[in-house]
Design an enzyme around this catalytic site. Structure first.
Site, PDB file in Angstrom:
ATOM      1  N   CYS A  34       0.728  -1.008  -0.088  1.00 14.64           N
ATOM      2  CA  CYS A  34      -0.043   0.052   0.083  1.00 14.64           C
ATOM      3  C   CYS A  34       0.831   1.282  -0.042  1.00 14.64           C
ATOM      4  O   CYS A  34       1.858   1.299   0.452  1.00 14.64           O
ATOM      5  CB  CYS A  34      -0.978   0.110   1.112  1.00 14.64           C
ATOM      6  SG  CYS A  34      -2.288  -1.114   1.343  1.00 14.64           S
ATOM      7  N   ARG A  56       3.593   0.010  -5.015  1.00 16.87           N
ATOM      8  CA  ARG A  56       3.307  -0.715  -3.790  1.00 16.87           C
ATOM      9  C   ARG A  56       2.089  -1.387  -3.667  1.00 16.87           C
ATOM     10  O   ARG A  56       1.654  -2.138  -2.551  1.00 16.87           O
ATOM     11  CB  ARG A  56       3.292   0.339  -2.582  1.00 16.87           C
ATOM     12  CG  ARG A  56       4.567   1.143  -2.874  1.00 16.87           C
ATOM     13  CD  ARG A  56       4.580   2.383  -1.479  1.00 16.87           C
ATOM     14  NE  ARG A  56       4.628   1.752  -0.384  1.00 16.87           N
ATOM     15  CZ  ARG A  56       5.571   1.387   0.207  1.00 16.87           C
ATOM     16  NH1 ARG A  56       6.853   1.622  -0.227  1.00 16.87           N
ATOM     17  NH2 ARG A  56       5.541   0.884   1.657  1.00 16.87           N
ATOM     18  N   TRP A 101      -2.794  -2.639  -1.619  1.00 19.91           N
ATOM     19  CA  TRP A 101      -2.315  -4.035  -1.967  1.00 19.91           C
ATOM     20  C   TRP A 101      -3.376  -4.726  -0.807  1.00 19.91           C
ATOM     21  O   TRP A 101      -2.887  -4.448   0.261  1.00 19.91           O
ATOM     22  CB  TRP A 101      -1.205  -4.375  -1.950  1.00 19.91           C
ATOM     23  CG  TRP A 101      -0.826  -5.929  -2.337  1.00 19.91           C
ATOM     24  CD1 TRP A 101      -0.593  -6.246  -3.501  1.00 19.91           C
ATOM     25  CD2 TRP A 101      -0.536  -6.988  -1.358  1.00 19.91           C
ATOM     26  NE1 TRP A 101      -0.111  -7.358  -3.515  1.00 19.91           N
ATOM     27  CE2 TRP A 101      -0.144  -7.962  -2.035  1.00 19.91           C
ATOM     28  CE3 TRP A 101      -0.459  -7.032   0.150  1.00 19.91           C
ATOM     29  CZ2 TRP A 101      -0.075  -9.335  -1.655  1.00 19.91           C
ATOM     30  CZ3 TRP A 101      -0.515  -8.296   0.495  1.00 19.91           C
ATOM     31  CH2 TRP A 101      -0.119  -9.560  -0.257  1.00 19.91           C
ATOM     32  N   ASN A 136      -1.110   2.263   5.844  1.00 20.15           N
ATOM     33  CA  ASN A 136      -0.504   1.252   5.166  1.00 20.15           C
ATOM     34  C   ASN A 136       0.121   0.287   6.392  1.00 20.15           C
ATOM     35  O   ASN A 136       0.920   0.884   7.231  1.00 20.15           O
ATOM     36  CB  ASN A 136       0.901   1.779   4.220  1.00 20.15           C
ATOM     37  CG  ASN A 136       1.919   0.925   3.907  1.00 20.15           C
ATOM     38  OD1 ASN A 136       1.453  -0.394   3.793  1.00 20.15           O
ATOM     39  ND2 ASN A 136       2.986   1.185   3.991  1.00 20.15           N
ATOM     40  N   GLY A 137      -0.227  -0.850   6.354  1.00 19.03           N
ATOM     41  CA  GLY A 137       0.167  -1.880   7.431  1.00 19.03           C
ATOM     42  C   GLY A 137      -0.984  -2.730   7.878  1.00 19.03           C
ATOM     43  O   GLY A 137      -1.796  -2.856   6.980  1.00 19.03           O
ATOM     44  N   GLU A 169      16.746 -16.328 -11.341  1.00 13.69           N
ATOM     45  CA  GLU A 169      16.279 -14.992 -11.528  1.00 13.69           C
ATOM     46  C   GLU A 169      15.636 -15.013 -12.758  1.00 13.69           C
ATOM     47  O   GLU A 169      14.681 -14.337 -13.111  1.00 13.69           O
ATOM     48  CB  GLU A 169      17.515 -14.111 -11.498  1.00 13.69           C
ATOM     49  CG  GLU A 169      17.193 -12.645 -11.724  1.00 13.69           C
ATOM     50  CD  GLU A 169      15.955 -12.005 -10.942  1.00 13.69           C
ATOM     51  OE1 GLU A 169      15.662 -12.661  -9.903  1.00 13.69           O
ATOM     52  OE2 GLU A 169      15.564 -10.880 -11.241  1.00 13.69           O
ATOM     53  N   LYS A 209      11.618 -13.814 -13.058  1.00 19.57           N
ATOM     54  CA  LYS A 209      11.156 -12.736 -14.023  1.00 19.57           C
ATOM     55  C   LYS A 209      10.241 -13.027 -15.003  1.00 19.57           C
ATOM     56  O   LYS A 209       9.143 -12.487 -15.107  1.00 19.57           O
ATOM     57  CB  LYS A 209      12.459 -12.116 -14.670  1.00 19.57           C
ATOM     58  CG  LYS A 209      12.525 -10.669 -14.757  1.00 19.57           C
ATOM     59  CD  LYS A 209      12.872  -9.836 -13.519  1.00 19.57           C
ATOM     60  CE  LYS A 209      12.699 -10.221 -12.395  1.00 19.57           C
ATOM     61  NZ  LYS A 209      13.147  -9.585 -11.270  1.00 19.57           N
ATOM     62  N   GLU A 237       6.591 -13.990 -13.320  1.00 16.23           N
ATOM     63  CA  GLU A 237       6.294 -12.918 -12.707  1.00 16.23           C
ATOM     64  C   GLU A 237       5.443 -11.921 -13.727  1.00 16.23           C
ATOM     65  O   GLU A 237       4.317 -11.378 -13.346  1.00 16.23           O
ATOM     66  CB  GLU A 237       7.648 -12.200 -11.798  1.00 16.23           C
ATOM     67  CG  GLU A 237       7.052 -10.730 -11.162  1.00 16.23           C
ATOM     68  CD  GLU A 237       8.233 -10.148 -10.648  1.00 16.23           C
ATOM     69  OE1 GLU A 237       9.238 -10.432 -11.091  1.00 16.23           O
ATOM     70  OE2 GLU A 237       7.971  -9.435  -9.683  1.00 16.23           O
ATOM     71  N   HIS A 283      17.558 -35.025 -12.108  1.00 16.59           N
ATOM     72  CA  HIS A 283      16.836 -35.679 -10.800  1.00 16.59           C
ATOM     73  C   HIS A 283      15.327 -35.320 -10.693  1.00 16.59           C
ATOM     74  O   HIS A 283      14.851 -35.231  -9.822  1.00 16.59           O
ATOM     75  CB  HIS A 283      17.584 -35.062  -9.649  1.00 16.59           C
ATOM     76  CG  HIS A 283      19.172 -35.385  -9.618  1.00 16.59           C
ATOM     77  ND1 HIS A 283      19.611 -36.739  -9.443  1.00 16.59           N
ATOM     78  CD2 HIS A 283      20.272 -34.618  -9.883  1.00 16.59           C
ATOM     79  CE1 HIS A 283      20.718 -36.753  -9.661  1.00 16.59           C
ATOM     80  NE2 HIS A 283      21.332 -35.596  -9.805  1.00 16.59           N
ATOM     81  N   LYS A 320       5.496  -4.219  -5.314  1.00 19.36           N
ATOM     82  CA  LYS A 320       7.070  -4.112  -5.087  1.00 19.36           C
ATOM     83  C   LYS A 320       7.671  -4.149  -3.977  1.00 19.36           C
ATOM     84  O   LYS A 320       8.742  -4.805  -3.560  1.00 19.36           O
ATOM     85  CB  LYS A 320       7.451  -2.946  -5.883  1.00 19.36           C
ATOM     86  CG  LYS A 320       8.893  -2.777  -6.089  1.00 19.36           C
ATOM     87  CD  LYS A 320       9.245  -1.881  -7.048  1.00 19.36           C
ATOM     88  CE  LYS A 320      10.907  -1.900  -7.511  1.00 19.36           C
ATOM     89  NZ  LYS A 320      11.122  -3.299  -8.110  1.00 19.36           N
TER      90      LYS A 320
END
Ligand code: AGP
Length: 602
Positions: free
Chosen positions: A2, A27, A73, A99-100, A477, A481, A484, A500, A597
């Site tokens: 948020c 955010r 969010w 926010n929280g 990575e 990416k 995502e 394996h 983010k």
């Protein structure tokens, strides 16, 4: 998660709130809302969806010289209009953005409802305006009411509130970021600096327990008891243009493309006469360190893998731990342990929690972060900045490159102090070739065939990424990416692990990206050939003439360089493939669904 913003001054606040919210959308973007105070009450407009939707829903303009805003969010309650912030008390006199997470909201809500307060949303936040209203009734003083309210709350919060008939913004922070921006004629509060960077670069990073009252010509910071607090003013050295999208279609495209500059800034002044130098970390700083624990999440974890591997090669005991698993995996920690928090935002809850646990057990702490004044930077014993500039796209790109370079340098700095360390064999060559890295990234950007490759394969069933050694972190990575931003299934493995289990998934519809670093890539080549034998198209991410390229269907070429930096060039190619595939699939590249983010919840 948020983003919150507040503004008070002499002109109109609405445009500033909306543009600030756009810069905070990284955010969260489940819903957006603003409230302004304009002499005829507190007016709230909010809706589910992004800030753009809020803008189009402002059928008539809202005016006022002060206001608050929020981009969400979702934690408590789905992303509906009702759950969007700002939230108000029953009469609509007190509006709050938050926010929280409020941990004791259930019991507070029940108590407030018993006293006649009516609730409209499923959120934890809604208790805050009701509490402020309740204490206003009791004490007849809003500032006192805000203090009482925050003392009653348990959990984490950065809040901003406006109240009908008062030309003031009230704010407080505990466990969530809040920055005060100081302009000549107006004050700002926001979760992060880009929200107001186009107006001012003079900031105060507020601390937990701080309460703020903004008035058009004044601001005051106090503790929760009301005693005044002095906080220093910092000047942010980010360019306002860095926070915008410029000519690019997406922030991610801009952030990939500006990596040469970001890397030059990261490196500048940090290699002197063949030695690594960090301001504030003089020789001997790490002399008593016996073990280093890197803690991080997501992309930062992959950069931390880079660091920990390099430190181990220099003979220093080093582990890389997923921050969210710290309790279960940390093992013994003491005053000879250095815990390194790798975090772009400096606000990731899991990472902060891991560092706090390590320091509680006696460890020394160091933050490697992009954000000056972030919680990680403030709570640790020392901080190193990666200097990548603001990153807005949810998918981390330039910050991975800058983190990996900073960590590679840090490992050399630590190894120089630790008496039992063994110098890396070709350290000098490695540091010399670092100077060429920005130019090599430029070459990749100018010559890449990633778009054609993405066009060829963007409708495949699944995507696999392999690499060994430093290439392993690049493979992980690359896969992160890809999944995502394309929403396609992608997985990364250490090359040798493919046989394996994952090999069972390999078909002609599963392209496999094999990352070569120019080091010991034999395994990667063998494992890529094993996948090709089962029909998978192989894409070698490798220098020209590398043996892996001969075994592949496609090549994403990288300049020949020192193996420590080659993986970073390969990573740029993989960033580009993900970006182009996501564009072909018409995904919302900068704001992938369900993500944010800055992940400030556990
Ligand atoms: C990567 O593209 C993601 N945005 C995510 O994995 C991110 O790296 C992670 O949430 C950690 O964030 P931090 O670096 O701000 O701590």
């Amino acid at each position: 998660m948020c983003g919150i913003i507040a503004r008070i001054g002499h002109g109109d606040a609405t445009e500033t709130l909306l543009s600030g919210l756009e810069n905070l959308e990284y955010r969260g973007y489940d819903s957006a809302g603003i409230a302004v105070q304009n002499g005829s009450g507190v007016k709230v407009r909010k809706c589910s969806g992004e800030v753009d939707e809020l803008k189009s829903s402002l059928e008539q303009s809202l005016h006022g010289n002060m206001g608050i805003g929020h981009t969400r969010w979702s934690t408590h309650g789905p992303p509906t209009d009702e759950n969007a912030h700002p939230h108000t008390d029953t009469a609509g006199d007190v509006a709050v953005v938050h926010n929280g997470v409020i941990d004791n909201y259930d019991e507070l809500r029940a108590e407030l409802q018993a006293r006649g307060h009516e609730f409209d949303s499923d959120t934890d936040t809604e208790v805050i305006p009701h509490l402020i209203d309740d204490y206003r009734e009791q004490f007849g003083d809003t500032e006192r009411a805000v203090r009482e309210a925050v003392e009653t709350l348990e959990g984490s919060y950065a809040i901003a509130a406006i109240v009908d008939g008062e030309e003031r913004v009230y704010a407080a922070r505990e466990g969530s970021p809040l920055v005060l921006g100081l302009d000549d004629e107006e004050w700002y509060l926001a979760s992060d600096v880009p929200a107001f960077l186009e107006h001012t670069d003079e900031v105060i990073y507020l601390e937990d327990g701080d309460l703020v009252v903004l008035e058009p010509d004044d601001y005051r910071i106090t503790d929760v008891a009301g005693s005044p607090i002095e906080r220093s003013v910092d000047t942010v050295d980010w360019d306002p243009e860095d926070a915008g999208k410029g000519e690019y279609d997406h922030y991610m495209a801009k952030e990939i493309d500006t990596q040469p500059t970001a890397l030059s800034n990261t490196i500048e002044g940090r290699v002197e006469d063949g030695n690594v130098a960090f301001e504030d970390l003089p020789a001997g700083t790490f002399a008593d360190i016996e073990t280093v624990q890197f803690v991080a999440c997501g992309t930062s974890y992959h950069a931390a893998m880079y660091g920990s591997q390099l430190l181990r090669s220099a003979g220093v005991r080093a582990d890389v731990l997923r921050a969210s698993e710290y309790d279960q995996t940390a093992g013994p920690v003491d005053e000879n342990t250095l815990v390194v928090a790798v975090t772009q935002s400096g606000e990731t809850a899991d990472t902060l929690d891991a560092v706090r646990k390590a320091t509680d057990r006696g460890a020394r702490s160091l933050a490697v972060t992009n954000v000056v004044g972030s919680t990680a930077a403030r709570e640790t014993d020392d901080a190193i900045y990666i200097r990548a500039g603001p990153e807005v796209g949810v998918a981390a790109t330039k910050t991975f490159s800058s983190q990996a370079v900073t960590l590679a340098l840090l490992t050399q700095r630590i190894a120089a102090d630790v008496p039992t360390a063994t110098p890396v064999e070709d350290r000098e060559a490695m540091l010399q070739s670092l100077a060429d890295l920005p130019e090599h990234v430029e070459t990749v950007l100018e010559t890449t065939n990633a778009e054609s490759l993405a066009r060829e394969y963007f409708d495949s069933d699944s995507y696999f990424f392999i690499g060994n050694g430093l290439g392993h972190s690049v493979a992980l990575e690359g896969a992160l990416k890809f999944k995502e931003i394309t929403y396609e299934h992608a997985e990364g493995f250490a090359s040798g692990e493919l046989k394996h289990g994952p090999l069972a998934l390999v078909t002609p519809e599963t392209p496999l990206f094999a990352v070569a670093t120019g080091g010991d890539d034999k395994k990667t080549k063998t494992n890529a050939i094993e996948a090709r034998t089962r029909g998978a198209p192989i894409i070698a991410v490798a220098p020209d003439d590398h043996p892996l390229a001969d075994a592949a269907d496609w090549q994403l070429s990288i300049p020949d360089t020192h193996p420590v930096w080659a993986g970073l060039l390969a990573n740029v190619q993989l960033q580009l493939v993900s970006y182009h595939a996501a564009a072909l699939l018409e995904r919302p590249i900068d704001k992938p669904r369900n993500l944010a983010k800055s992940v400030t919840v556990e």
